[in-house]
Scaffold this active site. Sequence first.
Site, short mmCIF file in Angstrom:
data_model
loop_
_atom_site.label_atom_id
_atom_site.label_comp_id
_atom_site.label_asym_id
_atom_site.label_seq_id
_atom_site.Cartn_x
_atom_site.Cartn_y
_atom_site.Cartn_z
N ASP E 45 -17.76 2.89 14.85
CA ASP E 45 -18.96 2.08 15.04
C ASP E 45 -19.97 2.32 13.91
OD1 ASP E 45 -19.74 4.66 15.58
OD2 ASP E 45 -20.59 4.23 17.54
N TRP E 170 -21.28 8.38 25.69
CA TRP E 170 -21.72 9.09 24.51
C TRP E 170 -23.13 9.65 24.83
CZ3 TRP E 170 -17.72 5.97 23.91
CH2 TRP E 170 -16.97 5.93 22.73
N TYR E 172 -26.23 11.55 23.52
CA TYR E 172 -26.93 12.06 22.34
C TYR E 172 -28.39 12.31 22.65
CZ TYR E 172 -23.03 10.35 19.39
OH TYR E 172 -21.81 10.12 18.81
N ARG E 174 -32.19 12.78 22.30
CA ARG E 174 -33.03 12.28 21.22
C ARG E 174 -34.36 11.82 21.81
NH1 ARG E 174 -29.71 8.35 17.45
NH2 ARG E 174 -28.40 10.23 17.54
N LYS E 204 -18.87 12.42 26.09
CA LYS E 204 -18.72 12.73 24.68
C LYS E 204 -20.04 13.31 24.18
CE LYS E 204 -19.01 11.63 20.16
NZ LYS E 204 -20.28 11.71 19.42
N LYS E 206 -22.00 16.20 21.14
CA LYS E 206 -21.84 16.87 19.85
C LYS E 206 -21.62 18.36 20.07
CE LYS E 206 -24.59 13.59 17.19
NZ LYS E 206 -25.87 13.32 16.51
N GLY E 253 -17.32 15.26 15.72
CA GLY E 253 -17.39 16.19 14.60
C GLY E 253 -18.64 16.00 13.77
N GLY E 254 -19.30 14.88 13.98
CA GLY E 254 -20.50 14.64 13.20
C GLY E 254 -20.16 14.24 11.78
N GLY E 280 -14.39 10.17 13.80
CA GLY E 280 -14.54 8.92 13.07
C GLY E 280 -14.54 9.09 11.57
N ARG E 281 -15.73 9.32 11.00
CA ARG E 281 -15.86 9.39 9.55
C ARG E 281 -14.90 10.41 8.93
NH1 ARG E 281 -22.19 10.04 9.39
NH2 ARG E 281 -21.71 10.75 11.51
#
Lengths: 305, 305, 305, 305, 305
Positions: E45, E170, E172, E174, E204, E206, E253-254, E280-281
């Site tokens: 994404d 997900w 996160y 924040r 999910k 981090k 994994g960030g 992902g990345r």
Amino acid sequence: MLTDRAKQILSWYASDNVGVKTNLVRLINHGSLAGTGKFVILPVDQGFEHGPARSFAPNPGGYDPDYHAQLAVDSGCNAYAAPLGALEASADKFAGQVPLILKLNNSDSLAKMDNVCSAVTASVKDAVRLGCVAIGYTIYPGSGARNVMYEELRDLIREAKESGLPTIVWAYPRGNLSKDGETAIDVVAYAAQISCQLGAHVVKVKPPKDFIEQPEAKKVFEKYAIPTKTLADRVRHVVQSAFNGKRIVIFSGGEAKGTDELLEEVRQLAAGGAFGSIMGRNAFQRPRPEATKLLSDVMEIFRKA
Amino acid sequence: MLTDRAKQILSWYASDNVGVKTNLVRLINHGSLAGTGKFVILPVDQGFEHGPARSFAPNPGGYDPDYHAQLAVDSGCNAYAAPLGALEASADKFAGQVPLILKLNNSDSLAKMDNVCSAVTASVKDAVRLGCVAIGYTIYPGSGARNVMYEELRDLIREAKESGLPTIVWAYPRGNLSKDGETAIDVVAYAAQISCQLGAHVVKVKPPKDFIEQPEAKKVFEKYAIPTKTLADRVRHVVQSAFNGKRIVIFSGGEAKGTDELLEEVRQLAAGGAFGSIMGRNAFQRPRPEATKLLSDVMEIFRKA
Amino acid sequence: MLTDRAKQILSWYASDNVGVKTNLVRLINHGSLAGTGKFVILPVDQGFEHGPARSFAPNPGGYDPDYHAQLAVDSGCNAYAAPLGALEASADKFAGQVPLILKLNNSDSLAKMDNVCSAVTASVKDAVRLGCVAIGYTIYPGSGARNVMYEELRDLIREAKESGLPTIVWAYPRGNLSKDGETAIDVVAYAAQISCQLGAHVVKVKPPKDFIEQPEAKKVFEKYAIPTKTLADRVRHVVQSAFNGKRIVIFSGGEAKGTDELLEEVRQLAAGGAFGSIMGRNAFQRPRPEATKLLSDVMEIFRKA
Amino acid sequence: MLTDRAKQILSWYASDNVGVKTNLVRLINHGSLAGTGKFVILPVDQGFEHGPARSFAPNPGGYDPDYHAQLAVDSGCNAYAAPLGALEASADKFAGQVPLILKLNNSDSLAKMDNVCSAVTASVKDAVRLGCVAIGYTIYPGSGARNVMYEELRDLIREAKESGLPTIVWAYPRGNLSKDGETAIDVVAYAAQISCQLGAHVVKVKPPKDFIEQPEAKKVFEKYAIPTKTLADRVRHVVQSAFNGKRIVIFSGGEAKGTDELLEEVRQLAAGGAFGSIMGRNAFQRPRPEATKLLSDVMEIFRKA
Amino acid sequence: MLTDRAKQILSWYASDNVGVKTNLVRLINHGSLAGTGKFVILPVDQGFEHGPARSFAPNPGGYDPDYHAQLAVDSGCNAYAAPLGALEASADKFAGQVPLILKLNNSDSLAKMDNVCSAVTASVKDAVRLGCVAIGYTIYPGSGARNVMYEELRDLIREAKESGLPTIVWAYPRGNLSKDGETAIDVVAYAAQISCQLGAHVVKVKPPKDFIEQPEAKKVFEKYAIPTKTLADRVRHVVQSAFNGKRIVIFSGGEAKGTDELLEEVRQLAAGGAFGSIMGRNAFQRPRPEATKLLSDVMEIFRKA
């Protein structure tokens, strides 16, 4: 059988369906003032609006919702109005003994809102389920949340009509107004007009004071010399502002006060053409026999008007 | 039978269904101007917008909604427009005697809003129930609440179409504009264009002044030498901005004023190609015979245009 | 019969239903560029977005919506896009002569919003009723009202699919961006990516400039030496950012400009792999013969690309 | 078979349907206090409200939702109340072994809201699907988001009734109040009254302190000499404020504390007419045998009251 | 046939319907880790969240959505997760070859919001239409828009269940948090707990850091000596906070990092009891052979755990 006055009143609601008219007749034809076209209604929402002790400590029987329903029955009121919870508690026990009005929106004294606006705490379906003859809704003309209220009311009126229920609008100007302005004659008359334009069948306002809030209105009151000296004068202007008297307009008494003062106020209301009184704290905070006597005296004044 | 002009007007609404066209014909074919494609409409929403005394004290008969309906009938207006409450009060009595337009949204002068926006106080279903031929809706182009209004209007137009009702848009620029800018020629023409793009069948604007608000527009008016000196010039630009004259555009008169001044204004409107006038306070605040005479004179001007 | 290129394009929309694919084919197979997989579209929403005089005074025929529909027909455009009102005015007369795209949301230049966001002024049902082949919707990536727009678009895309209509997204970055940043290459490519991820079938962006807005993106452009010198380079990156060229991306011309400058820009678009142009003011503000010639020249450039 | 006390309690809910009454009976007739009209309920929402370690590290078995359901079963509680996720995890395994209450709204300690307001994280349909006997909902009287909460609750109560489920309202004054004011006797009694008026079947408040927040209430408490010295006095006023004792009012214990202190508090609650206790951290943060013993002692106090 | 571990995992979702369980099995039983109860998922994404060049310039094949679907298939991932547009582009071509997860809400890096909150850019109906096995939704615990997100998620979970789809949250943190606080061990564990209470089937988060954000939590971590030194320790606390390990918790994994560092992190995750990785990345930005090798190594670590 309908009196001529009842027939006349009904004629002003000719565009309504038979269900709505039927419940208007139930309001008109109940209690000591049946058939006169005059109304005395017992409203008990102060537990919600001001808190329990402030409302019921003066006469602790009132902590129990049944107390009020019984008082309305015994004193021959046209109707008893209350929020959802109170009607849930009493409706089954008093079924058919007194017309019930479900107050759909309510406010408490704990929160501080940016724009005053009551919460809608019940529904038209609740009113139907509990056997009510009408719904009640409070608007605060002058509030920045005006659109929220007018639009909620629009939907509720329509749904109520579809369920054969008329709507009573409590019109309390508040918000972008001075403290005196909330009961200024121009503002109260304006609030009555707004309520009628929104489709209210019955309008409930506070007795207006001899004060004019809006500069633009002041010019007109002076130019056309509209009388505002006596309460009767002012009531007359408010009734005129309610479609020239073709909508039922009733007045509240406000804070508890002495009996003489109260009855004199009612006499002025009646002289000005008011259709009746809605009397809460002045009734239920008195000991029961006093309350019954007072309500009876008030009814007598309206009967003779 | 339809006149050629009526047929021409209808041809501009070719994508609408027969129900909508039928009600457009009812508007076109009623009253003194029937068949001419010109319109004089009586709107009475001032009780809501400005308050009862400011609206009706000059001619107290107007406190009663029936007064206005009767005035519209007797003076041969194409239609009578009012908020829900007033139509509720009169619709049954005047059923079929004059086309009714239900003004769906309204504003009062008591509240102060962050972004000007009227409250939607009635519905398309109400319009159908009360036998109306059209709905009316007010937009304030320039307001930060623009999206709320344009989107409400989108839904109401669609629902109205499905009920066979055309929509009349009152377009009053307001908000992010100078006081003069609210009636600037560029702004009024822009408001007419917006109304047409939103799907209005009839657009109602104020007579524009010889002033240009937007710098970007000023350059264009100067470069292309668009005439704005006379009111007729400006009306012509507004009508052109309404799909090159393929949407009905009518003009209001604004505040009450002297008869000569008013008739001269109407002559300019007619000369500029206006489809008609919507005349409220200038009509109902006059004594009845004067009002009837005035409306008749106005109709005569449009008939001859 | 479908050309190979048309088949290839359709293969990228394999998850869509046959209705949507049918209307994509109607877009692909209409006008001078039929079957080439290239597109020239005439959009006319400037009357709403900028006002009538600014849009139509240079060539007054354009005040009439029919003018534009006829221009689109005569010049062989793939489609004509406009807001509700304009399509209402012309759809019946031009039925079946040119694919119509209903622009569902629009903004005017009068109001000042806290967060830029167009109003949704028409519906998918309107598009169906008016015989359109697609809907159009404008997003402003960068606006604080981003969620409102992306979520409205989500609902409209779904409803459009259910009606067999593809969606064209106008992606104009605006809000939390510098003025240059609105057309920065990183931002325009990002806007194209967002549009594709939101489900757009066709994406419309402005020609990007040789400027990078976001520091994080700048690092990447430099590290990987992404070419941005020529417009063709930048268009290539935008098309790549639109699912590696598997979504149709077309470019607008922006403000009216000289013919030579315009055609050179179009040549760069074509060289960079653009699927076409959407050309409004540069077309309809020119005298009609010039407009037809210009559109024809533009089409020729894309045909040869 | 119903005890006389159970029948009396049910008589206060006469306007409710049989489904709601059936589930009230399930609450009344389950566990060690079955038939007494007294209630001890295990609520476990602290994982959501305060975080997992703060809630369960003292007794790590509690990280597992099954732990709590088993504790409620084994200790003979009338019911077990928890958010959606925890009930999803345990409902199947414990089906029919203990009445379940689904807490529909919840708040965490991470965000900072302008106006305190829990999120509605589950639905009435979830409660039905998971076999629950009631829903729970938290209001914050005093919050500027009051209307949001009261109106959500209105809809949930109605939907719950239609599914035969009674509603338990957690009433925690918060917002426009001093820290002491959140548990002031006038405020807690007011919160109980509001909950009843909103239609709660069961009201859950914190034990009130001998402090009066509102000046207007202070005058009344003094004038009518309402006793507030002992916790039993204050509980009595709260119960009276809940329709004169005709609504079930239970009290929480708040933060974990010593066993003696806790049992003394419970004795005062019972002496003041409380219908029971809802005890979370004081139960599940203790080692299991201690927790069972404590709950048993609490039940004994209420049984004898 | 189901492995014992698969049966055990399913037993934690006993209150779910067969449809949801069926799709959980599809997730469990696909790819290299089929039947192990471990998961490696490919999420893409970043084009939406960070922009196209930042995401795909390092390995330009990734501009094409098909690249990622093929990578997920070839590397034996349990599933491939992406926003609507990317799945629209690839779902038909890869139908049945890899379980798809539709990420329902997304955020871009262009806008600046008062309260962080993703836009819901797709629907459960889209997930069904595209053959997905689950939906994904991102919450930002700590945001002032918390209620919006939790309530959207409530509705989506319910609708997904009715369509037989499990939900992956997900989480996160924040908003009202320090930068370090967003990955603090107390905050990540709290976010996992909230996700479970909201009804997530898979959570999910981090990888948490050895830092405690909330003072109240700090006291508890110290008092009960909860280990937080190693990543494995912290993962263990997070898994415990997810209903004592009875909900599937996977870790991202960030940012892209070196292979050794990455594999060491994965070993710690596995040692702490993580159910898997979502990568992902670190996968798609590597050249394809490296990506396949890396994913294979990660799977091997989890298989052996």
